[in-house]
Design a protein around this motif. Structure first.
Motif, short mmCIF file in Angstrom:
data_model
loop_
_atom_site.label_atom_id
_atom_site.label_comp_id
_atom_site.label_asym_id
_atom_site.label_seq_id
_atom_site.Cartn_x
_atom_site.Cartn_y
_atom_site.Cartn_z
N ARG A 67 -12.23 -1.61 0.58
CA ARG A 67 -10.95 -1.83 1.26
C ARG A 67 -11.14 -2.62 2.54
O ARG A 67 -10.19 -2.84 3.29
CB ARG A 67 -10.29 -0.49 1.60
N ARG B 1 -7.28 -13.58 5.24
CA ARG B 1 -5.83 -13.58 5.39
C ARG B 1 -5.24 -14.96 5.15
O ARG B 1 -4.21 -15.12 4.51
CB ARG B 1 -5.44 -13.08 6.77
N PHE C 213 -8.77 -5.66 3.27
CA PHE C 213 -7.37 -5.23 3.33
C PHE C 213 -7.09 -4.45 4.60
O PHE C 213 -6.12 -4.71 5.32
CB PHE C 213 -7.02 -4.39 2.10
N ASP C 214 -7.95 -3.48 4.88
CA ASP C 214 -7.75 -2.67 6.09
C ASP C 214 -7.77 -3.52 7.35
O ASP C 214 -6.95 -3.35 8.25
CB ASP C 214 -8.83 -1.59 6.18
N TYR D 232 0.92 -6.59 -2.01
CA TYR D 232 -0.38 -6.85 -1.40
C TYR D 232 -0.31 -8.01 -0.42
O TYR D 232 -0.73 -7.92 0.73
CB TYR D 232 -1.40 -7.14 -2.49
N GLN E 255 -10.13 -2.14 -8.40
CA GLN E 255 -9.42 -3.22 -7.72
C GLN E 255 -10.16 -4.54 -7.84
O GLN E 255 -9.60 -5.55 -8.27
CB GLN E 255 -9.24 -2.84 -6.25
N VAL F 190 -0.91 -7.90 3.65
CA VAL F 190 -2.01 -8.64 4.26
C VAL F 190 -1.48 -9.68 5.26
O VAL F 190 -2.04 -9.88 6.33
CB VAL F 190 -2.86 -9.34 3.17
#
Lengths: 207, 207
Positions: free
Chosen positions: A166, A106, A169-170, B105, B164, B109
DNA sequence: GTCTATATGAGGATAGAC
DNA sequence: GTCTATCCTCATATAGAC
């Protein structure tokens, strides 16, 4: 002993900044927070680091090369290709599943783009270095093992993409982490697809 | 006609907020910025939206269902499985490669995790809805086409992960977008791996 | 180098006139 | 509903004593 004390305080400040930036991102952390967490005054903080941006940059510089070291990729491949890849896959998946990888992910997605020179250095030391190591490993496996790999860099990207999925992201949007069993299923299914997709063809072309 | 004017201004404000939030993230955008961009006063902004958080929440609510619509997935599969998947793959890859997907995105995030109720709704309306559609399509392909798919949801995740790849992350940290040729190579290689990995086995087990 | 105290500015939110 | 003007908090950064 002012030199020792200065060095110690400097580390305290870097540690505090690292933790806080990782947890909350650049914008949400104040220099007051960092100073308080480090147990120093704000003036001391500014005596060591010219600005919040410079401090952040130092944190990134310190964190970047460590990213690649969190995931086990042996330099030389011997024997059990599937086992080696499974090891790598589990390391990478756990890295993203636990809180540590989430914070780094992040932090980078949110704030790194504002420091272009850091981007280049991080990218070379982090993702590209990791890919290079995995790529060398895959090339050795293609040579000695049962895999058919034309472009090892590409194959490394494919495997990494499958494992990552994912997950970051998740986690980043706030979903709870998967438990160990879920990670295991995730890793195993990704490995099966990768190994089957890159298996030496009985007949037919390259993937 | 105060009602019309109010509605028009409301839209102006939502549009401005959407653009600014998407470009810079929640923390970096001020209510002043939004008011100025929308051409209204800050007081007017607050007359329509109770707080910055509420405004952000409305933006997310509006954006969320659109995410799934940016990528073409037909409801019913007929004929050319590879062509249909290529279409989906190109749509998804372009979405992440161009600036639009990047902004969404990064916004998610960075900021979404602070709004837990939005997370649930977005996740259901966005990624899960997209996966469900792709999953249904893959199930049909397994039935009628040459694919061997045990768990369509899992296969959908695999395909999406491959397409992705590192695209959104690389874009988010500030690397330049790949050109059309690079996207094409990326899509084709991912498709080859997926189709080969999920090909009906001449002999041997499921992936 | 380190502290306390403060300058300076930005941003979220509101009061009150129209 | 919309505006201008303002309050108040908080954050970056610095001054000045020790």
């Amino acid at each position: 002993m002012p030199r020792e004390r200065a060095a110690r305080k400097s580390k305290q400040m870097l540690n505090a900044a690292q933790r806080l930036f990782a947890r909350s991102g650049y914008a949400a952390v104040s220099m007051d927070d960092i100073a308080k967490t480090a147990g120093v005054s704000k003036a001391t903080l500014y005596a060591h680091f010219d600005s919040k941006e410079k401090l952040f940059a130092e944190i990134i510089e310190i964190e970047s090369p460590h990213v690649e070291e969190r995931v086990p990729i042996p330099e030389v491949f011997e024997g059990d290709a599937e086992g080696v890849l499974r090891n790598f896959a589990r390391g990478l998946a756990s890295f993203f599943a636990d809180g540590r990888g989430l914070e780094i992910y992040r932090l980078f997605v949110t704030d790194l783009h504002r420091f272009p020179d850091l981007v280049r250095r991080f990218h070379a030391a982090g993702p590209m270095a990791l890919r290079a190591r995995l790529s060398r490993l895959l090339a050795q496996m293609a040579e000695r093992g049962g895999l058919s790999i034309d472009d090892p860099d590409l194959a490394a990207d494919h495997l990494t993409s499958l494992i990552q999925g994912r997950l970051p992201f998740d986690r980043a949007i706030g979903l709870p982490p998967p438990d160990a069993a879920a990670i295991d299923r995730h890793v195993e299914s990704a490995l099966r697809l990768f190994l089957r997709g890159y298996a030496r063809a009985s007949r037919g072309g390259e993937p």
